[in-house]
Scaffold this motif. Structure first.
Motif, PDB file in Angstrom:
ATOM      1  N   ALA A   4       0.808  -1.056   0.017  1.00  0.00           N
ATOM      2  CA  ALA A   4      -0.032   0.016  -0.067  1.00  0.00           C
ATOM      3  C   ALA A   4       0.874   1.327  -0.029  1.00  0.00           C
ATOM      4  CB  ALA A   4      -0.950  -0.039   1.246  1.00  0.00           C
ATOM      5  N   LEU A   5       0.595   2.159  -0.972  1.00  0.00           N
ATOM      6  CA  LEU A   5       1.682   3.390  -1.039  1.00  0.00           C
ATOM      7  C   LEU A   5       0.725   4.467  -0.572  1.00  0.00           C
ATOM      8  CD1 LEU A   5       4.127   4.961  -1.725  1.00  0.00           C
ATOM      9  CD2 LEU A   5       3.303   4.797  -4.140  1.00  0.00           C
ATOM     10  N   LEU A   6       0.596   5.048   0.422  1.00  0.00           N
ATOM     11  CA  LEU A   6       0.078   6.252   0.710  1.00  0.00           C
ATOM     12  C   LEU A   6       0.640   7.576   0.537  1.00  0.00           C
ATOM     13  CD1 LEU A   6      -2.496   7.394   2.010  1.00  0.00           C
ATOM     14  CD2 LEU A   6      -1.873   6.829   4.307  1.00  0.00           C
ATOM     15  N   GLU A   7       0.369   8.124  -0.538  1.00  0.00           N
ATOM     16  CA  GLU A   7       1.325   9.475  -0.972  1.00  0.00           C
ATOM     17  C   GLU A   7       0.389  10.128  -1.674  1.00  0.00           C
ATOM     18  OE1 GLU A   7       3.383  12.031  -1.664  1.00  0.00           O
ATOM     19  OE2 GLU A   7       4.812  10.902  -0.813  1.00  0.00           O
ATOM     20  N   ASP A   8       0.333  11.635  -1.269  1.00  0.00           N
ATOM     21  CA  ASP A   8      -0.829  12.566  -1.993  1.00  0.00           C
ATOM     22  C   ASP A   8      -0.088  13.232  -3.252  1.00  0.00           C
ATOM     23  OD1 ASP A   8       0.864  14.000   0.159  1.00  0.00           O
ATOM     24  OD2 ASP A   8      -0.564  15.450  -0.373  1.00  0.00           O
ATOM     25  N   ASN A   9       1.267  13.331  -3.376  1.00  0.00           N
ATOM     26  CA  ASN A   9       1.881  13.872  -4.379  1.00  0.00           C
ATOM     27  C   ASN A   9       1.858  12.995  -5.727  1.00  0.00           C
ATOM     28  OD1 ASN A   9       4.149  14.734  -6.388  1.00  0.00           O
ATOM     29  ND2 ASN A   9       4.403  16.261  -4.707  1.00  0.00           N
ATOM     30  N   PRO A  10       1.010  13.624  -6.578  1.00  0.00           N
ATOM     31  CA  PRO A  10       0.983  12.639  -7.955  1.00  0.00           C
ATOM     32  C   PRO A  10       2.388  12.112  -8.516  1.00  0.00           C
ATOM     33  CG  PRO A  10      -0.654  14.199  -8.208  1.00  0.00           C
ATOM     34  CD  PRO A  10       0.343  14.621  -6.857  1.00  0.00           C
ATOM     35  N   SER A  11       3.263  13.045  -8.602  1.00  0.00           N
ATOM     36  CA  SER A  11       4.485  12.743  -9.303  1.00  0.00           C
ATOM     37  C   SER A  11       5.373  11.825  -8.311  1.00  0.00           C
ATOM     38  CB  SER A  11       5.408  14.004  -9.747  1.00  0.00           C
ATOM     39  OG  SER A  11       5.520  14.542  -8.475  1.00  0.00           O
ATOM     40  N   ASN A  12       5.271  11.893  -7.091  1.00  0.00           N
ATOM     41  CA  ASN A  12       6.155  10.929  -6.185  1.00  0.00           C
ATOM     42  C   ASN A  12       5.325   9.606  -6.357  1.00  0.00           C
ATOM     43  OD1 ASN A  12       7.905  13.298  -5.308  1.00  0.00           O
ATOM     44  ND2 ASN A  12       6.689  13.450  -3.180  1.00  0.00           N
ATOM     45  N   GLN A  13       4.120   9.589  -6.271  1.00  0.00           N
ATOM     46  CA  GLN A  13       3.314   8.415  -6.113  1.00  0.00           C
ATOM     47  C   GLN A  13       3.715   7.665  -7.446  1.00  0.00           C
ATOM     48  OE1 GLN A  13      -0.905   7.608  -6.856  1.00  0.00           O
ATOM     49  NE2 GLN A  13      -0.800   7.849  -4.804  1.00  0.00           N
ATOM     50  N   GLU A  14       3.639   8.400  -8.486  1.00  0.00           N
ATOM     51  CA  GLU A  14       3.971   7.525  -9.851  1.00  0.00           C
ATOM     52  C   GLU A  14       5.389   7.002  -9.792  1.00  0.00           C
ATOM     53  OE1 GLU A  14       4.025   8.625 -14.706  1.00  0.00           O
ATOM     54  OE2 GLU A  14       2.877   9.806 -13.263  1.00  0.00           O
TER      55      GLU A  14
END
Length: 136
Positions: A4-14
């Motif tokens: 599970a990856l809980l990250e709100d910044n789209p570029s960091n998440q991608e």
């Protein structure tokens, strides 16, 4: 492993999702703590297990729940036998990061910006194997 990856910044998440998938993992991204905790609860109530091998959480998230709230909720809600290992990634200040390490000493903390090898080393340090996925 199921991550599970809980990250709100789209570029960091991608970026993290792409590299973790390239490393052979399944990644389930979340933008906020409420949706992540809701998914945990739904799976727990229907199967009695948690759906992920471990979770990577950012501390600073949109909405009413922070990553710190999510860590506390997981610890208070699920029994130790259902242990969900966690890794914190955050650009938060030192005081907040020290609070995480004080309140949750078993949770590794990686400060942003970080190199991907630091995250992969923290994952390896959890000592988990893909065999854990066969239980879910």
């Amino acid at each position: 492993m199921k991550i599970a990856l809980l990250e709100d910044n789209p570029s960091n998440q991608e970026f993290m999702q792409t590299l973790l998938v390239m490393a052979g993992h399944q990644v389930f991204p979340f933008n906020d703590a409420a949706s992540f905790l809701s998914t945990l609860a739904a799976t727990w109530h229907s199967t009695g297990t948690l759906p992920y091998t471990f979770a990577i959480l950012d501390l600073m998230l949109p909405g009413p729940l922070s990553g710190l709230d999510a860590i506390q909720h997981i610890g208070e809600t699920y029994p130790p036998s259902a242990r969900l290992p966690l890794i914190v990634i955050s650009g938060a200040g030192r005081i907040l990061l020290q609070e995480v390490q004080t309140r949750f000493p078993g949770v590794p903390v990686i400060r942003k910006p970080f190199k991907m090898h630091e995250l992969l080393a923290a994952i390896d340090a959890l000592g988990l194997t893909n065999e854990a996925d066969s239980a879910t």
